[in-house]
Design an enzyme around this catalytic site. Structure first.
Site, mmCIF file in Angstrom:
data_model
loop_
_atom_site.group_PDB
_atom_site.id
_atom_site.type_symbol
_atom_site.label_atom_id
_atom_site.label_comp_id
_atom_site.label_asym_id
_atom_site.label_seq_id
_atom_site.Cartn_x
_atom_site.Cartn_y
_atom_site.Cartn_z
ATOM 1 N N ASP A 40 -7.857 8.246 -0.103
ATOM 2 C CA ASP A 40 -8.519 7.174 0.643
ATOM 3 C C ASP A 40 -8.491 7.434 2.146
ATOM 4 O OD1 ASP A 40 -9.388 5.725 -1.488
ATOM 5 O OD2 ASP A 40 -7.947 4.089 -1.301
ATOM 6 N N SER A 67 -8.064 0.779 2.911
ATOM 7 C CA SER A 67 -8.518 0.298 1.606
ATOM 8 C C SER A 67 -9.689 -0.651 1.805
ATOM 9 C CB SER A 67 -7.355 -0.424 0.909
ATOM 10 O OG SER A 67 -7.785 -1.089 -0.257
ATOM 11 N N SER A 68 -10.354 -0.978 0.695
ATOM 12 C CA SER A 68 -11.367 -2.037 0.699
ATOM 13 C C SER A 68 -10.908 -3.246 -0.119
ATOM 14 C CB SER A 68 -12.690 -1.521 0.117
ATOM 15 O OG SER A 68 -13.253 -0.556 0.953
ATOM 16 N N ARG A 113 0.838 -1.197 0.000
ATOM 17 C CA ARG A 113 0.000 0.000 0.000
ATOM 18 C C ARG A 113 0.878 1.254 0.000
ATOM 19 N NH1 ARG A 113 -4.954 1.850 -1.491
ATOM 20 N NH2 ARG A 113 -6.176 2.799 0.184
ATOM 21 N N GLY A 170 -13.408 -2.141 -7.511
ATOM 22 C CA GLY A 170 -14.738 -1.613 -7.253
ATOM 23 C C GLY A 170 -14.817 -0.658 -6.090
ATOM 24 N N GLY A 171 -13.670 -0.084 -5.658
ATOM 25 C CA GLY A 171 -13.715 0.863 -4.555
ATOM 26 C C GLY A 171 -14.299 0.235 -3.301
ATOM 27 N N THR A 223 -3.866 -1.228 -7.742
ATOM 28 C CA THR A 223 -4.664 -0.013 -7.942
ATOM 29 C C THR A 223 -3.818 1.245 -8.088
ATOM 30 O OG1 THR A 223 -6.486 1.285 -6.981
ATOM 31 C CG2 THR A 223 -4.854 0.408 -5.457
ATOM 32 N N THR A 255 -9.238 0.188 -10.173
ATOM 33 C CA THR A 255 -8.420 -0.896 -9.653
ATOM 34 C C THR A 255 -8.528 -2.099 -10.585
ATOM 35 O OG1 THR A 255 -8.874 -0.079 -7.415
ATOM 36 C CG2 THR A 255 -8.116 -2.335 -7.556
ATOM 37 N N GLU A 276 -3.874 7.885 -4.134
ATOM 38 C CA GLU A 276 -4.269 7.021 -3.020
ATOM 39 C C GLU A 276 -4.492 7.766 -1.716
ATOM 40 O OE1 GLU A 276 -5.777 3.790 -3.420
ATOM 41 O OE2 GLU A 276 -4.066 3.870 -4.764
#
Length: 605
Positions: free
Chosen positions: A465, A489-490, A135, A511-512, A443, A425, A462
């Site tokens: 987020d 994040s998801s 990340r 898909g966020g 992503t 993503t 990023e």
């Protein structure tokens, strides 16, 4: 071959796509891909899809079967690159490097070396599951007020996205290098060659990429010289489907990394070029430093696993909320007999209610656990989740759920973050001939990220987020900005294991903030309803993020609307453009699926 005759139609479209849209890929490779599919009876398919956040239709697909190895990725050229590596005897990790580099070239709006990723790796020899956190990180100099305006109010989402301030230190490249160092067999440099060759020779813009460019023009993609020169014609119009696109700058970047490793990116001229680009933007200049790049580390973390009926479902832990939230949803649903119920409005109601409870906890507690104390064990505690499940009524919706109080003393000190990240993503899954497996979500955040382009690739946005509000009602928000922190994040790359501890399913999606719903729904479809992986992916989405219940337009899910509204749900019909890619692993075969909502392809042997 498919009994309904659709195989021939799909194979014809595959041939048109692989050869016509990519003439500069050696024809023998394209023919080989088609030959593999023909000899094994594999269905290959793609979605006709615009900007990653919206879809324009589907292409009917059939699941793909093979015996030795398989790759499922969001673009045919990326799947082909992975297939070639596996065919030559490479590992799943080798193939992952090749797939990601090709995705960066042909699907630049979604992922690349300018972004971040989470990777699950199953080592068949040691029988261990490893999870890698690549990340992005905030600049060391960032403060909780990072996205506040001079008057103390937060910037709007798009105000914050466009420009250098939204860019975090990218992690994807270092992640791939670290994981490849442990699990790779092929030479690092060889894995970059397919993307280098195609970047030099050029490829034809796919339908989805063309529509993505056109849509992103409205959101500032053409405000930055490098992106404008690459994605737009001299007259300012977006480059169209079928246009030849060459990227010699990206080819040169990949050559440098192939020869010198990731240090070329993090400690050399590429880092300097990135810093110059983000600091020079007239809108939202960034504050990243060379030290931020030099100090970046990939972190190997413990997987987050949850028993679900006869299986163990494992995902990635913080800083992503994906593994925890999927685990919570499934644990709550385990208190209901979904297998006997089957798909329909009743199951969609229970699924939506379970999602409300899990998303409420997600908003309050989940963030980068290196910076924020988190009740990780408490959130997965069986008694706690049984209590949460008891809040669900089969004859009525609960409205908006409130966070629970897991066994943890600090729960009252937090304020919830109600921000929801945007989709932009990609996800791919790989299983090699040695039994190793990869599930990786990658992503640059919003489609086309920050819009800042350097050395032939786009940089992420990023940092949006993070919560742009650091506190609420005098209480801190766990996902606020802090120096060196990783935004929540998801992303939910997932591997499912049977009772014997062997992997049986690889799955994940872009898909966020809806990723969690997409993955959980597909897990229920495969594990509870014994659906074929392709049919489970195809199944119309029903989504709830602790608000309205969204049903996917143009699918059977729309038929649940009346029953759900009668139960008290606020229902919205939406385009829900996932990008699910999955592989089911059985003793005698592999079965793969690719999301019909995108341009995905499954290849195997």
């Amino acid at each position: 071959m498919n009994k309904d005759g659709s195989f021939l139609e799909v194979m014809t479209m595959a041939k048109d796509y692989i050869i016509t849209r990519s003439r500069r890929v050696p024809i023998c490779r394209a023919i080989a891909a088609l030959g593999i599919a023909a000899s094994l009876g594999l269905g290959t398919a793609f979605a006709q899809d615009p900007q990653p956040e919206s879809g324009t239709g589907r292409l009917s697909k059939e699941s793909v079967t093979s015996q030795e190895f398989m790759v499922s990725a969001a673009n045919p050229l990326a799947a082909q690159a992975g297939y070639d590596v596996l065919k030559a005897g490479g590992t799943a990790m080798d193939a992952a490097v090749a797939v990601q580099m090709m995705l960066n070239l042909v699907e630049p709006q979604s992922s690349g070396i300018g972004g971040g990723a989470f990777l699950l790796y199953w080592d068949a020899n040691s029988k261990t599951l490893e999870t890698y956190d690549g990340r992005e990180t905030a600049p060391a100099a960032a403060t909780p007020e990072y996205f506040l305006k001079e008057d103390g109010t937060p910037k709007g989402f798009w105000e914050a996205v466009v420009g250098g301030r939204s860019v975090g230190v990218p992690g994807t490249l270092r992640l791939l290098e670290v994981a490849h160092g442990k699990h790779g067999k092929a030479a690092w440099s060889d894995l970059f060659q397919p993307a280098i060759s195609l970047a030099d020779a050029g490829f034809e813009i796919s339908p989805r990429m063309a529509k993505s460019i056109a849509a992103a023009q409205e959101k500032g993609l053409d405000k930055f010289p490098a992106a404008k020169a690459y994605f737009f014609n001299e007259d300012g119009t977006p480059k169209a489907e079928g246009s030849l696109l060459k990227n010699p700058e990206f080819a040169a970047t990949l050559r440098s990394i192939a020869e010198g490793g990731a240090d070329v990116f993090y400690k050399g001229d590429i880092a300097k070029n990135i810093l110059a680009a983000v600091q020079a933007t007239t809108e939202n200049p960034g504050i990243l430093s060379l030290e931020d790049f030099a100090n970046y580390e990939v972190k190997q973390r413990d997987p987050v696993c949850m028993d679900y009926r006869a299986h163990k479902v494992c995902g990635m832990g913080p800083p992503t909320s994906g593994g925890l939230t999927v685990g919570q949803i499934l644990s709550v649903l385990s208190h209901f007999d979904l297998p006997a119920m089957g798909p329909g409005a009743e199951a969609a109601h229970l699924f939506a209610e379970a999602n409300k409870l899990a998303y409420a906890d997600r908003g309050l507690y989940m963030a980068d656990s290196d910076f924020v104390r988190m009740p990780t064990k408490g959130l997965l505690d069986a008694d706690y989740l049984a209590d949460r499940a008891s809040l669900i009524k089969r004859d009525g919706a609960m409205g908006k759920a409130t966070p629970g109080t897991p066994p943890w003393k600090d729960a009252a000190l937090r304020s919830p973050d109600e921000g929801l990240e945007r989709p932009g993503t990609s996800h791919f899954v790989i299983r090699d001939s040695y039994g190793n497996a990869v599930s990786m979500t990658t992503t640059i955040e919003t489609g086309f990220g920050s819009r800042v382009m350097v050395n032939g690739f786009l940089l992420n946005n990023e940092l949006t987020d993070f919560s742009r509000v650091p506190e609420k009602d005098g209480k801190v928000i766990a996902n606020r900005v802090e120096g060196g922190k990783r935004p929540r994040s998801s992303m939910a790359p997932t591997i499912v294991f049977d009772a014997q501890g062997e992997p049986v399913l690889l799955i994940g999606s872009p898909g966020g903030s809806r990723i969690i719903n997409y993955v959980a729904k597909t897990l229920v479809a495969v594990l509870d309803w014994d659906m074929d992986i392709q049919k489970a992916i195809d199944m119309g989405h029903f989504v709830n993020r602790n608000g309205a219940t969204d049903l996917e337009e143009g699918t059977e899910a729309v038929g649940y609307q009346q029953a759900l509204e009668a139960l008290g749900h606020e229902v919205k019909i939406r385009d829900l453009n996932s990008g699910l890619h999955g592989i089911v692993i059985a003793k005698d075969k592999l079965t793969g699926g690719a999301d019909p909502r995108r341009e995905g392809l499954v290849l195997g042997d």
